[in-house]
Design a protein around this motif. Structure first.
Motif, PDB file in Angstrom:
ATOM      1  N   SER A  93       7.817   8.653   2.610  1.00  0.00           N
ATOM      2  CA  SER A  93       6.617   9.202   1.982  1.00  0.00           C
ATOM      3  C   SER A  93       6.829   9.481   0.496  1.00  0.00           C
ATOM      4  CB  SER A  93       6.168  10.485   2.688  1.00  0.00           C
ATOM      5  OG  SER A  93       7.091  11.539   2.475  1.00  0.00           O
ATOM      6  N   LYS A  94       8.080   9.485   0.031  1.00  0.00           N
ATOM      7  CA  LYS A  94       8.367   9.690  -1.388  1.00  0.00           C
ATOM      8  C   LYS A  94       7.947   8.491  -2.225  1.00  0.00           C
ATOM      9  CE  LYS A  94      12.421  12.564  -0.403  1.00  0.00           C
ATOM     10  NZ  LYS A  94      13.889  12.676  -0.541  1.00  0.00           N
ATOM     11  N   ARG A  95       7.847   7.296  -1.590  1.00  0.00           N
ATOM     12  CA  ARG A  95       7.459   6.076  -2.294  1.00  0.00           C
ATOM     13  C   ARG A  95       8.339   5.804  -3.512  1.00  0.00           C
ATOM     14  NH1 ARG A  95       2.525   3.720  -1.173  1.00  0.00           N
ATOM     15  NH2 ARG A  95       1.089   4.861   0.173  1.00  0.00           N
ATOM     16  N   ASN A  96       9.619   6.128  -3.435  1.00  0.00           N
ATOM     17  CA  ASN A  96      10.490   5.951  -4.614  1.00  0.00           C
ATOM     18  C   ASN A  96      11.082   4.550  -4.694  1.00  0.00           C
ATOM     19  OD1 ASN A  96      12.045   6.360  -2.349  1.00  0.00           O
ATOM     20  ND2 ASN A  96      13.588   7.601  -3.385  1.00  0.00           N
ATOM     21  N   THR A  97      10.812   3.679  -3.735  1.00  0.00           N
ATOM     22  CA  THR A  97      11.223   2.274  -3.786  1.00  0.00           C
ATOM     23  C   THR A  97      10.073   1.427  -3.261  1.00  0.00           C
ATOM     24  OG1 THR A  97      12.139   2.198  -1.549  1.00  0.00           O
ATOM     25  CG2 THR A  97      13.623   2.940  -3.309  1.00  0.00           C
ATOM     26  N   ALA A  98      10.134   0.124  -3.547  1.00  0.00           N
ATOM     27  CA  ALA A  98       9.106  -0.786  -3.054  1.00  0.00           C
ATOM     28  C   ALA A  98       9.092  -0.813  -1.525  1.00  0.00           C
ATOM     29  CB  ALA A  98       9.342  -2.194  -3.607  1.00  0.00           C
ATOM     30  N   LEU A  99      10.280  -0.780  -0.915  1.00  0.00           N
ATOM     31  CA  LEU A  99      10.361  -0.798   0.548  1.00  0.00           C
ATOM     32  C   LEU A  99       9.758   0.467   1.142  1.00  0.00           C
ATOM     33  CD1 LEU A  99      11.306  -2.104   3.173  1.00  0.00           C
ATOM     34  CD2 LEU A  99      13.580  -1.108   2.776  1.00  0.00           C
ATOM     35  N   ASN A 100      10.088   1.624   0.550  1.00  0.00           N
ATOM     36  CA  ASN A 100       9.518   2.886   1.035  1.00  0.00           C
ATOM     37  C   ASN A 100       7.996   2.879   0.944  1.00  0.00           C
ATOM     38  OD1 ASN A 100      11.975   3.949   1.683  1.00  0.00           O
ATOM     39  ND2 ASN A 100      12.020   5.480   0.053  1.00  0.00           N
ATOM     40  N   SER A 101       7.463   2.342  -0.136  1.00  0.00           N
ATOM     41  CA  SER A 101       6.012   2.308  -0.313  1.00  0.00           C
ATOM     42  C   SER A 101       5.333   1.479   0.773  1.00  0.00           C
ATOM     43  CB  SER A 101       5.664   1.736  -1.694  1.00  0.00           C
ATOM     44  OG  SER A 101       6.074   2.618  -2.721  1.00  0.00           O
ATOM     45  N   ILE A 102       5.933   0.335   1.104  1.00  0.00           N
ATOM     46  CA  ILE A 102       5.351  -0.513   2.146  1.00  0.00           C
ATOM     47  C   ILE A 102       5.440   0.160   3.504  1.00  0.00           C
ATOM     48  CG2 ILE A 102       5.617  -2.714   3.362  1.00  0.00           C
ATOM     49  CD1 ILE A 102       6.619  -3.857   0.669  1.00  0.00           C
ATOM     50  N   LEU A 103       6.601   0.746   3.800  1.00  0.00           N
ATOM     51  CA  LEU A 103       6.755   1.445   5.080  1.00  0.00           C
ATOM     52  C   LEU A 103       5.800   2.629   5.173  1.00  0.00           C
ATOM     53  CD1 LEU A 103      10.646   1.347   5.350  1.00  0.00           C
ATOM     54  CD2 LEU A 103       9.044   0.211   6.900  1.00  0.00           C
ATOM     55  N   ASN A 104       5.588   3.322   4.063  1.00  0.00           N
ATOM     56  CA  ASN A 104       4.649   4.444   4.052  1.00  0.00           C
ATOM     57  C   ASN A 104       3.225   3.965   4.316  1.00  0.00           C
ATOM     58  OD1 ASN A 104       4.404   7.440   3.369  1.00  0.00           O
ATOM     59  ND2 ASN A 104       2.860   6.557   2.012  1.00  0.00           N
ATOM     60  N   ASP A 105       2.849   2.822   3.758  1.00  0.00           N
ATOM     61  CA  ASP A 105       1.517   2.265   4.020  1.00  0.00           C
ATOM     62  C   ASP A 105       1.365   1.845   5.486  1.00  0.00           C
ATOM     63  OD1 ASP A 105       0.640   2.669   1.459  1.00  0.00           O
ATOM     64  OD2 ASP A 105       1.011   0.616   0.778  1.00  0.00           O
ATOM     65  N   ILE A 106       2.451   1.367   6.088  1.00  0.00           N
ATOM     66  CA  ILE A 106       2.408   1.068   7.528  1.00  0.00           C
ATOM     67  C   ILE A 106       2.211   2.352   8.312  1.00  0.00           C
ATOM     68  CG2 ILE A 106       3.817   0.317   9.479  1.00  0.00           C
ATOM     69  CD1 ILE A 106       5.039  -1.806   7.671  1.00  0.00           C
ATOM     70  N   MET A 107       2.914   3.410   7.922  1.00  0.00           N
ATOM     71  CA  MET A 107       2.780   4.695   8.595  1.00  0.00           C
ATOM     72  C   MET A 107       1.351   5.217   8.508  1.00  0.00           C
ATOM     73  SD  MET A 107       4.948   8.215   7.863  1.00  0.00           S
ATOM     74  CE  MET A 107       4.451   8.332   6.141  1.00  0.00           C
ATOM     75  N   LEU A 108       0.715   5.029   7.347  1.00  0.00           N
ATOM     76  CA  LEU A 108      -0.660   5.492   7.151  1.00  0.00           C
ATOM     77  C   LEU A 108      -1.692   4.497   7.665  1.00  0.00           C
ATOM     78  CD1 LEU A 108      -0.339   6.951   3.533  1.00  0.00           C
ATOM     79  CD2 LEU A 108      -0.361   8.199   5.686  1.00  0.00           C
ATOM     80  N   THR A 109      -1.227   3.434   8.315  1.00  0.00           N
ATOM     81  CA  THR A 109      -2.065   2.359   8.867  1.00  0.00           C
ATOM     82  C   THR A 109      -2.907   1.668   7.806  1.00  0.00           C
ATOM     83  OG1 THR A 109      -3.960   3.759   9.515  1.00  0.00           O
ATOM     84  CG2 THR A 109      -2.155   3.522  11.113  1.00  0.00           C
ATOM     85  N   LYS A 110      -2.436   1.664   6.560  1.00  0.00           N
ATOM     86  CA  LYS A 110      -3.087   0.885   5.517  1.00  0.00           C
ATOM     87  C   LYS A 110      -2.650  -0.580   5.587  1.00  0.00           C
ATOM     88  CE  LYS A 110      -3.462   4.742   2.247  1.00  0.00           C
ATOM     89  NZ  LYS A 110      -3.079   5.241   0.897  1.00  0.00           N
ATOM     90  N   ILE A 111      -1.473  -0.815   6.168  1.00  0.00           N
ATOM     91  CA  ILE A 111      -0.940  -2.157   6.380  1.00  0.00           C
ATOM     92  C   ILE A 111      -0.620  -2.292   7.863  1.00  0.00           C
ATOM     93  CG2 ILE A 111       0.976  -3.738   5.880  1.00  0.00           C
ATOM     94  CD1 ILE A 111       1.257  -2.483   3.171  1.00  0.00           C
ATOM     95  N   ASN A 112      -0.975  -3.429   8.453  1.00  0.00           N
ATOM     96  CA  ASN A 112      -0.689  -3.624   9.875  1.00  0.00           C
ATOM     97  C   ASN A 112       0.221  -4.826  10.111  1.00  0.00           C
ATOM     98  OD1 ASN A 112      -2.444  -5.669   9.268  1.00  0.00           O
ATOM     99  ND2 ASN A 112      -3.931  -5.193  10.877  1.00  0.00           N
ATOM    100  N   SER A 113       1.122  -5.087   9.140  1.00  0.00           N
ATOM    101  CA  SER A 113       2.051  -6.196   9.241  1.00  0.00           C
ATOM    102  C   SER A 113       3.393  -5.797   8.639  1.00  0.00           C
ATOM    103  CB  SER A 113       1.507  -7.429   8.506  1.00  0.00           C
ATOM    104  OG  SER A 113       2.496  -8.436   8.358  1.00  0.00           O
TER     105      SER A 113
END
Length: 301
Positions: A74-94
């Motif tokens: 949730s800190k979004r301090n890396t590109a990978l964290n940002s993508i995983l956070n979006d998956i967690m928030l169901t903004k990305i489903n892949s």
């Protein structure tokens, strides 16, 4: 945009979108406070339209059940964290973008359109996250235990940091075994310095909080070992005098690890869910036969 959990008329958790004045706001849903309206309550539904993403889907769905993992990404301090956070928030489903950012230690390319080993992806993902807080909870200290039954002595060697603890099926174990039989010493070609007898050996781990266990289902001829377990209690898995509870199980269905299909069963806030890519099903309890289990994510009690 916030994604808030709701319940339909059948009591099944769903998600609805709620507009927010700041679309870039990071919503903290890692809290275990039951009064928190942003509580993350079920695994995300992840697509498998390319028919090969199931190995990555099952690993990401498993890790998201850990509050430390959710807080870290949730800190979004890396590109990978940002993508995983979006998956967690169901903004990305892949998980395709996750696969593109994670490369294997042995040169595995997870971005290619082919089935890969879930264990290899799991280790590679943890290593990629190693620079962040999550590494504190997922890395363990491991060493090789050497035992001479004639001299009745134990020796420790090859101490190192490991990300996956491998357990091996006994030879000729059949179709059903007790899980504890995988923790027994096995013969080796090493010799005792004192009596010259063959030593027995096994790996030993010292865990901080979480441990990934891989059950080596690849047989001597490259065939898959389909043995399942009996007498397995999800709340009291004992490894090296440490007691663990099961947080998730990744299963492999098929004849070879590099093909077939991966699913998982995951514990979110004491509720078990079956994850089959984008098909998320509430379970009445833990399946203790552990048929087709390949990876176990354990939490130290």
């Amino acid at each position: 945009m916030q994604i808030l959990p709701t319940q339909n008329s059948l009591g099944i958790s769903t998600y609805q979108s709620v507009e927010d004045n700041n679309d870039n706001m990071v919503v903290d849903i890692s809290s275990d406070d039951e009064n928190n309206p942003n509580l993350f309550t079920k695994p995300p539904a992840l697509l498998n339209t390319d028919m090969v993403s199931c190995y990555a889907n099952s690993i990401v769905q498993s890790f998201l059940c850990l509050p430390e993992f959710r807080f870290s990404i949730s800190k979004r301090n890396t590109a990978l964290n940002s993508i995983l956070n979006d998956i967690m928030l169901t903004k990305i489903n892949s998980t395709l973008k996750v696969r593109q950012l994670v490369s294997g230690r042995n040169g595995e390319n997870f971005a290619v359109n082919q089935q890969m080993d879930a264990q290899s992806f799991c280790q590679s993902l943890i290593r990629r996250l190693d620079a962040d807080d999550f590494s504190i909870f997922i890395k363990v200290n491991g060493h090789e235990l050497l035992n001479c039954q004639n001299c009745n002595i134990n020796m420790n060697e090859n101490e190192q940091i490991i990300y996956t603890h491998f357990l091996y099926f006994p030879e000729n174990c059949g179709n059903l075994i007790d899980f504890n039989s995988m923790l027994m010493l096995k013969d080796s070609d090493r010799l005792c310095l004192y009596c010259n007898n063959n030593l027995k050996t096994r790996s030993v781990v010292i865990c901080h909080k979480y441990l990934v266990v891989c059950l080596q289902r690849i047989g001597p001829q490259g065939n898959k070992i389909n043995t399942k377990f009996y007498n397995f209690a999800s709340e009291s898995v004992i490894l090296d005098e440490q007691i663990f509870r099961v947080k998730s199980v990744v299963k492999h269905h098929g004849n070879t690890i590099g093909s077939g299909h991966y699913t998982s069963i995951v514990n979110y806030n004491d509720q078990w869910w079956k994850c089959d890519d984008n098909r998320i099903t509430r379970m009445s309890g833990f399946d203790n036969t552990l048929e087709d289990v390949y990876l176990l994510l354990l939490e130290k009690c």
